[in-house]
Each structure stands twice: as structure tokens, then as C-alpha cells.
Design a protein around this motif. Structure first.
Motif, PDB file in Angstrom:
ATOM      1  N   SER A 154       0.764  -1.089  -0.021  1.00  0.00           N
ATOM      2  CA  SER A 154       0.047   0.233  -0.085  1.00  0.00           C
ATOM      3  C   SER A 154       0.952   1.252  -0.009  1.00  0.00           C
ATOM      4  O   SER A 154       0.495   2.262   0.501  1.00  0.00           O
ATOM      5  CB  SER A 154      -0.893  -0.088   1.156  1.00  0.00           C
ATOM      6  OG  SER A 154      -1.793  -1.189   1.148  1.00  0.00           O
ATOM      7  N   GLY A 155       1.789   1.500  -0.658  1.00  0.00           N
ATOM      8  CA  GLY A 155       2.666   2.362  -0.724  1.00  0.00           C
ATOM      9  C   GLY A 155       4.023   2.219   0.192  1.00  0.00           C
ATOM     10  O   GLY A 155       5.050   3.057  -0.238  1.00  0.00           O
ATOM     11  N   ALA A 156       3.829   1.419   0.962  1.00  0.00           N
ATOM     12  CA  ALA A 156       4.944   1.067   2.012  1.00  0.00           C
ATOM     13  C   ALA A 156       6.482   1.085   1.273  1.00  0.00           C
ATOM     14  O   ALA A 156       7.600   1.402   1.756  1.00  0.00           O
ATOM     15  CB  ALA A 156       4.821   0.262   3.055  1.00  0.00           C
ATOM     16  N   ILE A 157       6.498   0.121   0.434  1.00  0.00           N
ATOM     17  CA  ILE A 157       7.861  -0.468  -0.116  1.00  0.00           C
ATOM     18  C   ILE A 157       8.512   1.017  -0.736  1.00  0.00           C
ATOM     19  O   ILE A 157       9.784   1.168  -0.553  1.00  0.00           O
ATOM     20  CB  ILE A 157       7.758  -1.226  -0.966  1.00  0.00           C
ATOM     21  CG1 ILE A 157       7.386  -2.708  -0.390  1.00  0.00           C
ATOM     22  CG2 ILE A 157       8.801  -1.593  -1.938  1.00  0.00           C
ATOM     23  CD1 ILE A 157       7.065  -3.897  -1.363  1.00  0.00           C
TER      24      ILE A 157
ATOM     25  N   GLN B 184      -1.445   7.287   0.494  1.00  0.00           N
ATOM     26  CA  GLN B 184      -0.200   6.807   0.956  1.00  0.00           C
ATOM     27  C   GLN B 184      -0.242   7.373   2.548  1.00  0.00           C
ATOM     28  O   GLN B 184       0.225   6.694   3.549  1.00  0.00           O
ATOM     29  CB  GLN B 184       1.045   7.380   0.500  1.00  0.00           C
ATOM     30  CG  GLN B 184       1.553   6.637  -0.657  1.00  0.00           C
ATOM     31  CD  GLN B 184       2.593   7.582  -1.635  1.00  0.00           C
ATOM     32  OE1 GLN B 184       1.919   8.098  -2.450  1.00  0.00           O
ATOM     33  NE2 GLN B 184       3.657   7.436  -1.434  1.00  0.00           N
ATOM     34  N   MET B 185      -0.617   8.444   2.572  1.00  0.00           N
ATOM     35  CA  MET B 185      -0.673   9.133   3.992  1.00  0.00           C
ATOM     36  C   MET B 185      -1.691   8.394   4.992  1.00  0.00           C
ATOM     37  O   MET B 185      -1.689   7.937   5.883  1.00  0.00           O
ATOM     38  CB  MET B 185      -1.470  10.553   3.863  1.00  0.00           C
ATOM     39  CG  MET B 185      -1.583  11.289   5.459  1.00  0.00           C
ATOM     40  SD  MET B 185      -1.989  13.199   5.235  1.00  0.00           S
ATOM     41  CE  MET B 185      -0.500  13.827   4.824  1.00  0.00           C
TER      42      MET B 185
ATOM     43  N   GLY C 110      -5.948   0.427   2.729  1.00  0.00           N
ATOM     44  CA  GLY C 110      -6.083   1.338   3.671  1.00  0.00           C
ATOM     45  C   GLY C 110      -5.703   2.707   3.216  1.00  0.00           C
ATOM     46  O   GLY C 110      -5.682   3.905   3.718  1.00  0.00           O
ATOM     47  N   GLY C 111      -5.922   2.640   1.516  1.00  0.00           N
ATOM     48  CA  GLY C 111      -5.718   4.169   1.094  1.00  0.00           C
ATOM     49  C   GLY C 111      -7.045   4.804   0.717  1.00  0.00           C
ATOM     50  O   GLY C 111      -7.897   4.246   1.020  1.00  0.00           O
TER      51      GLY C 111
ATOM     52  N   ASN D 205      -1.954  -3.598  -6.327  1.00  0.00           N
ATOM     53  CA  ASN D 205      -0.586  -2.756  -5.970  1.00  0.00           C
ATOM     54  C   ASN D 205      -0.660  -1.371  -6.709  1.00  0.00           C
ATOM     55  O   ASN D 205       0.053  -0.617  -6.575  1.00  0.00           O
ATOM     56  CB  ASN D 205       0.466  -3.602  -6.333  1.00  0.00           C
ATOM     57  CG  ASN D 205       0.906  -4.384  -5.463  1.00  0.00           C
ATOM     58  OD1 ASN D 205       0.710  -4.239  -4.126  1.00  0.00           O
ATOM     59  ND2 ASN D 205       1.461  -5.675  -5.887  1.00  0.00           N
ATOM     60  N   GLY D 206      -1.673  -1.199  -7.536  1.00  0.00           N
ATOM     61  CA  GLY D 206      -1.809  -0.082  -8.370  1.00  0.00           C
ATOM     62  C   GLY D 206      -3.019   0.029  -9.397  1.00  0.00           C
ATOM     63  O   GLY D 206      -3.636  -0.905  -9.501  1.00  0.00           O
ATOM     64  N   THR D 207      -3.391   1.323  -9.774  1.00  0.00           N
ATOM     65  CA  THR D 207      -4.443   1.438 -10.592  1.00  0.00           C
ATOM     66  C   THR D 207      -4.398   0.443 -11.907  1.00  0.00           C
ATOM     67  O   THR D 207      -5.253  -0.036 -12.545  1.00  0.00           O
ATOM     68  CB  THR D 207      -4.839   2.787 -11.043  1.00  0.00           C
ATOM     69  OG1 THR D 207      -4.855   3.582  -9.897  1.00  0.00           O
ATOM     70  CG2 THR D 207      -5.979   2.939 -11.692  1.00  0.00           C
TER      71      THR D 207
END
Length: 250
Positions: free
Chosen positions: A59-62, A84-85, A146-147, A170-172
Motif C-alpha cells: 500500500s505504498g510502504a515499499i 499513502q498518508m 488502507g488508502g 498494487n496500483g490502478t
């Protein structure tokens, strides 16, 4: 990234710049980054090459962690959005926004709920009715858990008196492939993702008011009787911790 010539504090990159996108290729953040890189290339604002580096997952963490480990580096930056926030907070991620260097907000973006073109679901009522008859049988895909896509899903799920199932990707780009491949029934898309409108049918937008053409035919959730389903997100950029001051505003 370079100040006007003659400035005492002028700063320019001394090597290639790494532009990290924490989502897969083809999504809104990826398109955002590549459009910016192309604009910089066309204007000649930066002499060095800017390389887009997709690092999806978590969810952006990597991607966030990758930039975090570029401490003190003025040659790396990251696309950063509301998702991401939110994911940082919801997942109690090791890297938070305070650990990075916020660089600015570029734009606000809205979202859509869509189905594959020619789907059995002609409108939102059809989708809701199926979910009422068979709870969790209707799947809605989105980018990350969570995004903002997940939040958009939760807003739908808690306001339409029906129970859907969320499927994170992992993405759109991955969301689009899953929808067009028939692996999910519907999907949350951002306007900035630039999904080919000929391949999907937009059922509703999360915007407060109807959008301009070519999306002016898409009703808002408010118009459809769901006044509490309304969501806007931001798109911006961040850099590594302790990013050199000279490079932050360039």
C-alpha cells in the motif's frame, strides 16, 4: 530543480534523479510522474536525466521505505498522495510522512465507481441490488488496502445498505487489468488515472458536483441519493529525510 542562473544559492542535480512511484505502472501516480518528467525534459529545466522507478507493494510502504533510506540525498523524490498518508496511519507503517521531506501539493483529484463496458450492471442500482441479494458476492477493486480507494469503498459499503467485498491491488494498472479481465465486478478509479473511458462504464463520481466533459454524463453519488459519499484527494511529492535545503524548492 534548478534556480535561475546567477542566484547565489543555485542548485542543480549532479547526476541522474530517481523519481520513485510506490505503485505499479499505468496508475494515476505513475502517469503523474511521467507527465512531469516529460514536461521537465521539454522545457530543459534539468540537464540530468530523471528516471521513473516503480516500486509497488505494501500500500505504498515499499516505495516510502525506499525513499526513506535515501537520507541526505537531493537526487531522489517520491510521488505522494492522500492514499499513502492514510495507509501510513491505518497500517501503522514504519515510515510516516514526518520521516520524509514534504515538497508540495500539485493537484486535487476525484474518484469514480466503474464497471467494465457492457457489464451486466447498467447502473448503481443494479450493483447495489445484487449485493443486497447476495452479500459480498459483488467485488470492488481498488489500489492498496488502507488508502483512498479503500476509503471510497468503505464509504459506499456503509451508505448503500448493501455489503460488497473489497479486493486490493498494487496500483490502478492492476485494478484496470482485473476489471477488464472479468476478475472483479467493479472498481474505484481516480480521475488522474486516465482510464480509457471506452473500456468502462462510470456509474458514479465521488465529486461534489458533476465534472466537465467528457465526464459530465456521470452522476454524483449525491444525485443518486447518497449525500454522504463525497471524496477528494491530493497529489503531491516528497523527498528523503534530511534532503538538502538547496534542493527542496528547486
Amino acid at each position: 530543480m534548478a534556480m535561475a542562473s546567477g542566484s547565489a544559492s543555485a542548485w542543480e542535480p549532479e547526476r541522474n534523479v530517481e523519481f520513485v512511484v510506490p505503485y505499479s505502472a499505468g496508475g494515476g501516480s505513475d502517469i503523474n510522474a511521467r507527465m512531469l518528467v516529460e514536461a521537465i525534459r521539454e522545457t530543459g529545466a534539468v540537464d540530468e536525466t530523471i528516471l521513473v522507478n516503480n516500486r509497488p507493494g505494501g500500500s505504498g510502504a515499499i516505495g516510502n521505505s525506499y525513499i526513506f533510506n535515501k537520507k541526505d540525498d537531493g537526487h531522489a523524490l517520491l510521488t505522494f498522495n492522500a492514499g499513502q498518508m492514510m495507509s501510513m496511519a491505518v497500517n501503522d507503517a514504519a515510515v510516516q510522512l514526518d520521516d520524509l521531506t514534504p515538497l508540495g501539493t500539485l493537484a486535487l483529484d476525484t474518484l469514480f465507481l466503474a464497471v467494465k463496458a457492457g457489464s451486466e450492471f447498467d447502473d448503481l442500482d443494479d450493483l447495489v441490488e445484487q449485493a443486497k441479494q447476495d452479500p459480498r458476492s459483488v467485488t470492488i477493486g481498488g489500489s492498496s488496502r488502507g488508502g483512498e480507494d479503500h476509503l471510497a469503498f468503505a464509504m459506499i459499503n456503509s451508505n448503500v445498505d448493501a455489503e460488497f467485498q473489497y479486493v486490493p491491488f498494487n496500483g490502478t494498472g492492476e485494478v484496470t487489468s482485473a476489471l477488464l479481465g472479468g476478475h472483479i465486478d467493479a472498481a474505484v478509479f481516480k480521475l488522474g488515472s486516465r482510464v480509457d473511458p471506452s473500456t468502462v462504464d462510470f456509474l458514479a463520481t465521488f465529486a461534489e458536483d458533476r465534472l466537465d466533459a467528457p465526464y459530465d454524463g456521470v452522476p454524483t453519488f449525491n444525485e443518486l441519493g447518497y449525500s454522504d459519499i463525497n471524496l477528494m484527494i491530493f497529489r503531491g511529492y516528497a523527498g528523503p529525510p534530511n534532503m538538502p535545503e538547496e534542493g527542496r524548492s528547486q
